[in-house]
Design an enzyme around this catalytic site. Structure first.
Site, PDB file in Angstrom:
ATOM      1  N   ASP A   8      -1.616 -25.397 -40.072  1.00  0.00           N
ATOM      2  CA  ASP A   8      -1.314 -24.355 -41.068  1.00  0.00           C
ATOM      3  C   ASP A   8      -0.480 -24.824 -42.268  1.00  0.00           C
ATOM      4  O   ASP A   8       0.507 -24.175 -42.647  1.00  0.00           O
ATOM      5  CB  ASP A   8      -0.600 -23.167 -40.390  1.00  0.00           C
ATOM      6  CG  ASP A   8      -1.448 -22.505 -39.313  1.00  0.00           C
ATOM      7  OD1 ASP A   8      -2.564 -22.987 -39.059  1.00  0.00           O
ATOM      8  OD2 ASP A   8      -0.992 -21.511 -38.729  1.00  0.00           O
ATOM      9  N   ASP A  46      -4.561 -20.667 -40.848  1.00  0.00           N
ATOM     10  CA  ASP A  46      -4.355 -19.254 -40.526  1.00  0.00           C
ATOM     11  C   ASP A  46      -5.210 -18.469 -41.530  1.00  0.00           C
ATOM     12  O   ASP A  46      -5.091 -18.676 -42.748  1.00  0.00           O
ATOM     13  CB  ASP A  46      -2.855 -18.942 -40.714  1.00  0.00           C
ATOM     14  CG  ASP A  46      -2.337 -17.885 -39.768  1.00  0.00           C
ATOM     15  OD1 ASP A  46      -2.842 -17.775 -38.632  1.00  0.00           O
ATOM     16  OD2 ASP A  46      -1.391 -17.160 -40.163  1.00  0.00           O
ATOM     17  N   HIS A  48      -6.483 -14.694 -42.041  1.00  0.00           N
ATOM     18  CA  HIS A  48      -6.487 -13.290 -41.615  1.00  0.00           C
ATOM     19  C   HIS A  48      -7.297 -12.387 -42.539  1.00  0.00           C
ATOM     20  O   HIS A  48      -7.218 -12.533 -43.773  1.00  0.00           O
ATOM     21  CB  HIS A  48      -5.057 -12.751 -41.602  1.00  0.00           C
ATOM     22  CG  HIS A  48      -4.142 -13.437 -40.636  1.00  0.00           C
ATOM     23  ND1 HIS A  48      -4.445 -13.616 -39.307  1.00  0.00           N
ATOM     24  CD2 HIS A  48      -2.903 -13.987 -40.809  1.00  0.00           C
ATOM     25  CE1 HIS A  48      -3.438 -14.238 -38.712  1.00  0.00           C
ATOM     26  NE2 HIS A  48      -2.495 -14.492 -39.604  1.00  0.00           N
ATOM     27  N   HIS A  81       0.209 -12.245 -44.957  1.00  0.00           N
ATOM     28  CA  HIS A  81       0.140 -13.688 -45.251  1.00  0.00           C
ATOM     29  C   HIS A  81      -1.245 -14.232 -44.931  1.00  0.00           C
ATOM     30  O   HIS A  81      -1.969 -13.665 -44.110  1.00  0.00           O
ATOM     31  CB  HIS A  81       1.198 -14.456 -44.445  1.00  0.00           C
ATOM     32  CG  HIS A  81       0.933 -14.415 -42.965  1.00  0.00           C
ATOM     33  ND1 HIS A  81       1.278 -13.346 -42.186  1.00  0.00           N
ATOM     34  CD2 HIS A  81       0.313 -15.299 -42.149  1.00  0.00           C
ATOM     35  CE1 HIS A  81       0.896 -13.581 -40.945  1.00  0.00           C
ATOM     36  NE2 HIS A  81       0.298 -14.759 -40.883  1.00  0.00           N
ATOM     37  N   LYS A 106      -8.203 -19.583 -37.594  1.00  0.00           N
ATOM     38  CA  LYS A 106      -7.732 -18.709 -36.518  1.00  0.00           C
ATOM     39  C   LYS A 106      -7.097 -17.461 -37.104  1.00  0.00           C
ATOM     40  O   LYS A 106      -6.720 -17.447 -38.274  1.00  0.00           O
ATOM     41  CB  LYS A 106      -6.735 -19.460 -35.639  1.00  0.00           C
ATOM     42  CG  LYS A 106      -5.518 -19.905 -36.421  1.00  0.00           C
ATOM     43  CD  LYS A 106      -4.669 -20.865 -35.633  1.00  0.00           C
ATOM     44  CE  LYS A 106      -3.471 -21.286 -36.438  1.00  0.00           C
ATOM     45  NZ  LYS A 106      -2.553 -20.177 -36.784  1.00  0.00           N
ATOM     46  N   CYS A 151       3.191 -21.607 -34.664  1.00  0.00           N
ATOM     47  CA  CYS A 151       1.847 -22.163 -34.533  1.00  0.00           C
ATOM     48  C   CYS A 151       1.843 -23.595 -34.007  1.00  0.00           C
ATOM     49  O   CYS A 151       0.950 -23.977 -33.257  1.00  0.00           O
ATOM     50  CB  CYS A 151       1.094 -22.007 -35.845  1.00  0.00           C
ATOM     51  SG  CYS A 151       0.736 -20.248 -36.142  1.00  0.00           S
TER      52      CYS A 151
HETATM   53  C1  VGL Z   1       2.302 -18.539 -38.252  1.00  0.00           C
HETATM   54  C2  VGL Z   1       3.358 -16.534 -37.988  1.00  0.00           C
HETATM   55  C3  VGL Z   1       2.195 -15.867 -38.270  1.00  0.00           C
HETATM   56  C4  VGL Z   1       2.402 -20.042 -38.235  1.00  0.00           C
HETATM   57  C5  VGL Z   1       1.119 -17.892 -38.527  1.00  0.00           C
HETATM   58  O1  VGL Z   1       1.538 -20.719 -38.829  1.00  0.00           O
HETATM   59  O2  VGL Z   1       3.356 -20.554 -37.605  1.00  0.00           O
HETATM   60  N1  VGL Z   1       3.417 -17.866 -37.964  1.00  0.00           N
HETATM   61  N2  VGL Z   1       1.082 -16.555 -38.535  1.00  0.00           N
HETATM   62 ZN    ZN Z   2      -0.640 -15.534 -39.245  1.00  0.00          ZN
END
Ligand code: VGL
Ligand code: ZN
Length: 203
Positions: A8, A46, A48, A81, A106, A151
């Site tokens: 990420d 990440d 979403h 995010h 993901k 993550c």
């Molecule tokens: C993450 C919180 C929500 C991360 C991703 O990449 O650590 N943390 N989504």
């Molecule tokens: Zn996330």
């Protein structure tokens, strides 16, 4: 085969982003250097949909960073995010991508959150990453990226559970909260993972 898994490394997780990890931008050049030392490099992203269930905004009356029960699993409610196709979801512009052979996305299911690159948080759905790595002959996985205690930590745990050797490159990650990261590191060691610094790879 030695594999680098970059977790990420996206705009929303560095200062200026929606869910900024303090000093998250400081690790980009180190990760670029590390990439040259590995046979295989892969990344997670990440990714979403709008109104994802992990966003506080999707739960009227709830605050950011509050915990709720989401379909039987504890869920921290995050600021919006890494929305698909937004600039925040893009990889950091200075992250070199020429060696990244595959990107595993993901958090795409609107109702389920996914910290780990392997599984969602309730372990209901696989991303296919473990199977991909096995087919590639990857055995030793080295982890870097953001955020350390979410993550990255969840990915290391799943890697160990899937039978891979898992190594966290401690100076190639940054945490949202240092105390939580200390707990995560302890757990990684207890579960048989390793923690190293990048000088053990780059000399
Ligand atoms: C993450 C919180 C929500 C991360 C991703 O990449 O650590 N943390 N989504
Ligand atoms: Zn996330």
């Amino acid at each position: 085969m030695k594999t680098l898994v970059i977790i990420d490394m996206q705009n929303d997780f560095v200062p200026g982003g929606a869910l900024a990890v303090p000093q998250g931008d400081e690790i980009v050049s180190l990760i670029n250097k590390l990439q040259n030392k590995f046979d295989l490099v892969i990344a997670t992203q990440d990714w979403h949909p709008e109104e994802h269930a992990s966003f506080a905004e999707s739960h009227p009356g709830k605050e950011e960073f509050e915990s709720i029960d989401l379909n039987g699993t504890d869920q921290i409610l995050w600021p919006v995010h890494c929305v698909q196709n937004s600039e925040g979801a893009e990889f950091h512009p200075e992250l070199e991508n020429a060696k990244i052979e595959a990107i595993f996305r993901k958090g795409t299911d609107p109702e389920i959150d996914s910290y780990s690159g392997f599984y969602d948080n309730a372990h209901l759905k696989s991303t296919g990453l473990a199977g991909y790595l096995r087919e590639k002959g990857a055995e030793e996985l080295y982890f870097c990226g953001l955020a350390a205690e979410y993550c990255v930590y969840f990915s290391v745990k799943d890697a160990l559970q899937e039978g891979f050797k898992a190594v966290l490159i401690e100076d190639a990650t940054r945490a949202l909260d240092q105390d939580d990261f200390e707990k995560a590191k302890k757990d990684i060691l207890e579960k048989g993972g390793k923690i190293i610094t990048s000088d053990e790879i780059i000399n």
